[in-house]
Design a protein around this motif. Structure first.
Motif, PDB file in Angstrom:
ATOM      1  N   GLU A  45      38.072  69.509  49.378  1.00 23.07           N
ATOM      2  CA  GLU A  45      37.234  68.477  49.965  1.00 23.07           C
ATOM      3  C   GLU A  45      38.167  67.388  50.470  1.00 23.07           C
ATOM      4  O   GLU A  45      38.844  66.723  49.676  1.00 23.07           O
ATOM      5  CB  GLU A  45      36.283  67.939  48.902  1.00 23.07           C
ATOM      6  N   LEU A  46      38.223  67.256  51.782  1.00 19.71           N
ATOM      7  CA  LEU A  46      39.123  66.281  52.381  1.00 19.71           C
ATOM      8  C   LEU A  46      38.279  65.280  53.151  1.00 19.71           C
ATOM      9  O   LEU A  46      37.234  65.637  53.689  1.00 19.71           O
ATOM     10  CB  LEU A  46      40.095  66.960  53.353  1.00 19.71           C
ATOM     11  N   SER A  47      38.741  64.025  53.199  1.00 18.79           N
ATOM     12  CA  SER A  47      38.096  63.124  54.145  1.00 18.79           C
ATOM     13  C   SER A  47      39.179  62.453  54.976  1.00 18.79           C
ATOM     14  O   SER A  47      40.291  62.204  54.495  1.00 18.79           O
ATOM     15  CB  SER A  47      37.198  62.112  53.434  1.00 18.79           C
ATOM     16  N   ILE A  48      38.796  62.232  56.212  1.00 14.84           N
ATOM     17  CA  ILE A  48      39.783  61.658  57.129  1.00 14.84           C
ATOM     18  C   ILE A  48      39.692  60.143  57.034  1.00 14.84           C
ATOM     19  O   ILE A  48      38.630  59.559  57.257  1.00 14.84           O
ATOM     20  CB  ILE A  48      39.511  62.162  58.553  1.00 14.84           C
ATOM     21  N   THR A  49      40.785  59.524  56.655  1.00 13.01           N
ATOM     22  CA  THR A  49      40.740  58.077  56.418  1.00 13.01           C
ATOM     23  C   THR A  49      41.333  57.281  57.583  1.00 13.01           C
ATOM     24  O   THR A  49      41.094  56.092  57.704  1.00 13.01           O
ATOM     25  CB  THR A  49      41.478  57.737  55.111  1.00 13.01           C
ATOM     26  N   SER A  50      42.092  57.940  58.425  1.00  8.73           N
ATOM     27  CA  SER A  50      42.607  57.312  59.651  1.00  8.73           C
ATOM     28  C   SER A  50      43.092  58.447  60.545  1.00  8.73           C
ATOM     29  O   SER A  50      43.146  59.597  60.094  1.00  8.73           O
ATOM     30  CB  SER A  50      43.760  56.358  59.320  1.00  8.73           C
ATOM     31  N   PRO A  51      43.443  58.145  61.814  1.00 10.70           N
ATOM     32  CA  PRO A  51      43.900  59.254  62.672  1.00 10.70           C
ATOM     33  C   PRO A  51      45.132  59.968  62.123  1.00 10.70           C
ATOM     34  O   PRO A  51      45.457  61.064  62.571  1.00 10.70           O
ATOM     35  CB  PRO A  51      44.229  58.565  64.002  1.00 10.70           C
ATOM     36  N   THR A  52      45.806  59.358  61.159  1.00 10.79           N
ATOM     37  CA  THR A  52      46.997  60.024  60.622  1.00 10.79           C
ATOM     38  C   THR A  52      47.003  60.078  59.100  1.00 10.79           C
ATOM     39  O   THR A  52      48.050  60.186  58.467  1.00 10.79           O
ATOM     40  CB  THR A  52      48.293  59.300  61.072  1.00 10.79           C
ATOM     41  N   SER A  53      45.836  59.975  58.481  1.00 11.02           N
ATOM     42  CA  SER A  53      45.841  60.147  57.021  1.00 11.02           C
ATOM     43  C   SER A  53      44.550  60.793  56.528  1.00 11.02           C
ATOM     44  O   SER A  53      43.492  60.648  57.130  1.00 11.02           O
ATOM     45  CB  SER A  53      46.058  58.783  56.332  1.00 11.02           C
ATOM     46  N   VAL A  54      44.690  61.541  55.439  1.00  7.17           N
ATOM     47  CA  VAL A  54      43.514  62.149  54.816  1.00  7.17           C
ATOM     48  C   VAL A  54      43.537  61.864  53.313  1.00  7.17           C
ATOM     49  O   VAL A  54      44.591  61.583  52.736  1.00  7.17           O
ATOM     50  CB  VAL A  54      43.459  63.685  55.019  1.00  7.17           C
TER      51      VAL A  54
END
Ligand SMILES: Nc1ncnc2c1ncn2[C@@H]1O[C@H](COP(=O)(O)OP(=O)(O)OP(=O)(O)O)[C@@H](O)[C@H]1O
Ligand SMILES: [Mg+2]
Length: 591
Positions: free
Chosen positions: A481-490
């Motif tokens: 389960e991943l969530s994208i926290t910024s265009p360059t971080s998860v």
């Protein structure tokens, strides 16, 4: 140049080139004739690699006087008479071409006595001319004496290799025939010296004679039937496979064939247990009704076409795959007993195997340095009720892989079973266990996830983020389960439960690396097992992790319950049996 009809002799010579491109090809044709004639004893004498002379004498049914000339005539055969016969053909020959082709390019003497004939008759052929039959002496059977192959086709003669090379091809042709016909005795001489001698014997004994004891020791017997299809023979133990493709012998209805479909089915059957640089070795005899296979595809008859090629592929694949995935059985050994102990002769030590640097590199990657891999983390899944203490010797049933005694150098588990000592590479074995469990979970569409107490954040490439963002749901299905926290971080919120003891950052990076290379869709479809193998490697216990006896026993029990537990996902062996007999032998201890 105007169009002209070629002289008959030239036509024959051109056609002969298709069938007889070298001495071994002529020899193969002659041997096939002897076998078709029901011979049980075949004597082969070669001179100068077969270029100077090929003489084959058999005790088959022979040829009557009046048919000797026909035997050497193109398109004359006793084996088929109609198209319907051709579709059902069970003999090795059927074109009525081989002897005529050979007679067109060599000096041939054919001597034969048919069963019931008063004596033998002989004819000679040279350059298309045939002599009248003359009386001769010999017992029932046929002798074909071929001298000076290609004497009248100098261009082809130039293409011949050295005598030694041509001889090697001839010997190979004899060995192949011998493999498929254990009931027939073969003797081969070269320049007056006996090179091979096989007496009539059972199939397994013949395989040992022809392919050697090592082949026999390193292979598992196959015998499977499905409908009208049957396969029997031997396939290599994955741990003993090499990079070479030389030991792939396939016979269909007694005929040696080279068939891409069969090679592919076998390669697929080994996919899960063999490093991709290695090739399976095998000797397989496939039988099916003659009308299920078209042998009239190529003049040399080594190519065939199956009517139901899909069915044959599936049948072979399943027969071998099932065999290789059999869980550890009582008394089964990953390495054959009676060989020098595996510890002294590692399976990968043979010369033509995978280049060493690769193995070393992989091994290094597996064995994390001391301290890494979660010292202090409890591998809870090993605290299974199956974990049992070591019983006093002689008491109760000992499971196939026995009970753990100790851990050696943080890498190997030593265990005692009924046969003697069991040595387990704990990382490799655990890796296979985890891999098979992951596969099973995914097949059942139930991959339990372990939610992390605190989500872990990691910085990733913007392209990777773009690639995974439409596929978060699919990744969650495999436990990530991943969530994208910024265009360059998860942020990683959960990992597959089976891998909960692995480092979540490393795991996620491994997934992202594969995503970057193949894309999510391909990764989860066709590359799924490769992905699971990578994950299993991360999730498996690392070297230098101290294991308690109950943990070791739990691993042994898991191995027993796991398919293909004899090899890790990369095809390396996971365990070895060293029998008491071998140990006694090492210490010269008489029992
Ligand atoms: N060793 C042998 N014993 C008995 N008969 C033989 C032997 N060799 C050849 N013959 C006879 O000679 C015929 C011609 O042989 P040839 O090898 O040319 O053709 P074929 O075996 O019928 O077909 P193909 O060209 O496919 O081999 C055979 O059909 C067979 O009747
Ligand atoms: Mg023939």
């Amino acid at each position: 140049m105007s169009i002209r009809v070629l002289p008959d002799v030239l036509i024959s010579q051109i056609a002969a080139g298709e069938v007889v491109e070298r001495p071994a090809a002529a020899l193969k044709e002659i041997l096939e004739n002897s076998l078709d004639a029901g011979a049980t004893e075949i004597q082969i004498d070669l001179e100068q690699g077969g270029i100077k002379r090929i003489r084959v004498a058999d005790n088959g049914s022979g040829i009557a006087r009046d048919e000797l000339a026909l035997a050497l005539t193109r398109h004359a055969t006793s084996k088929i008479a109609s198209l319907a016969d051709l579709e059902q053909v069970a003999s090795l020959g059927f074109r009525g071409e081989a002897l005529a082709s050979i007679a067109a390019i060599a000096r041939v003497q054919l001597t034969s006595r048919s069963a019931g004939g008063e004596h033998a008759w002989t004819v000679q052929a040279e350059g298309g001319r045939l002599s009248d039959p003359a009386p001769a002496a010999r017992a029932t059977g046929t002798t074909l004496d071929i001298q000076d192959l290609f004497f009248n086709t100098p261009a082809r003669r130039k293409f011949l290799k050295t005598e030694a090379t041509e001889y090697a091809h001839c010997a190979e042709a004899v060995r192949r025939m011998a493999l498929a016909n254990p009931q027939v005795a073969f003797t081969l001489t070269h320049n007056g010296r006996v090179q091979l001698r096989y007496n009539a014997e059972p199939a397994h004994a013949r395989v040992r004679q022809v392919l050697g004891e090592t082949f026999e020791h390193n292979t598992i017997a196959v015998d499977a039937a499905g409908g009208a299809l049957r396969v029997s023979g031997w396939v290599i133990r994955p741990g003993a496979a090499t990079a070479s493709r030389d030991s792939q012998h396939v016979f269909v209805n007694g005929r040696y064939v080279r068939d891409k479909l069969i090679v592919h089915a076998l390669k697929e059957a080994y996919r899960d247990v063999l490093h991709h640089q290695l090739n399976p070795a095998y000797c397989l005899f496939i039988s099916l009704p003659p009308d299920g296979v078209d042998v009239n595809v190529h003049p040399a008859k080594t190519e065939i076409r199956f009517r139901d090629s899909r069915g044959v592929h599936q049948f072979l694949f399943h027969a071998v795959e099932r065999l290789l995935s059999a869980p550890v059985e009582a008394g089964a050994t990953a390495a054959p007993e009676g060989q020098a102990p595996a510890v002294f002769r590692p399976v990968h030590a043979a010369p033509q195997q995978t280049p060493m640097p690769l193995q070393v590199a992989e091994a290094m990657a597996f064995y994390a340095p001391p301290g890494e891999g979660g010292a202090g983390q409890e591998p809870r899944e090993w605290r299974s009720p199956a974990a049992q203490p070591l019983p006093a010797s002689g008491q109760g049933d000992v499971p196939p892989l026995g009970y753990a005694l100790a851990q050696l150098h943080g890498v190997y588990v030593l265990a005692q079973n009924a046969q003697g000592l069991v040595l387990v590479d704990m990382h490799a074995a655990h890796e296979r266990v985890v891999y098979e469990k992951l596969k099973a979970a995914l097949d059942a569409r139930a991959v339990p996830a372990q939610t992390l107490l605190i989500p872990v954040a990691l910085t990733v490439d913007a392209r990777d983020v773009a690639e995974i963002s439409p596929h978060l749901e699919q990744l969650a299905e495999i436990g990530f389960e991943l969530s994208i926290t910024s265009p360059t971080s998860v942020a990683v919120r959960s990992v597959p439960w089976l891998l909960r003891n692995a480092d979540p950052v490393e795991l996620t990076r491994a997934v992202l690396a594969e995503v970057a290379e193949f894309g999510v869709a391909r990764l989860l479809a066709e590359r799924r097992n490769e992905l699971l193998a990578t994950l299993a490697c991360h999730g498996a216990v690392r070297a230098n992790r101290h294991l308690t006896l109950p943990e070791m026993n739990a691993l042994l029990r898991e191995m027993e319950a796991t398919e293909r537990a004899g090899q890790c996902n990369h095809g390396r062996p996971t365990w070895f049996q060293i029998g008491l007999r071998e140990l006694d032998g090492m210490f010269m201890r008489g029992r």
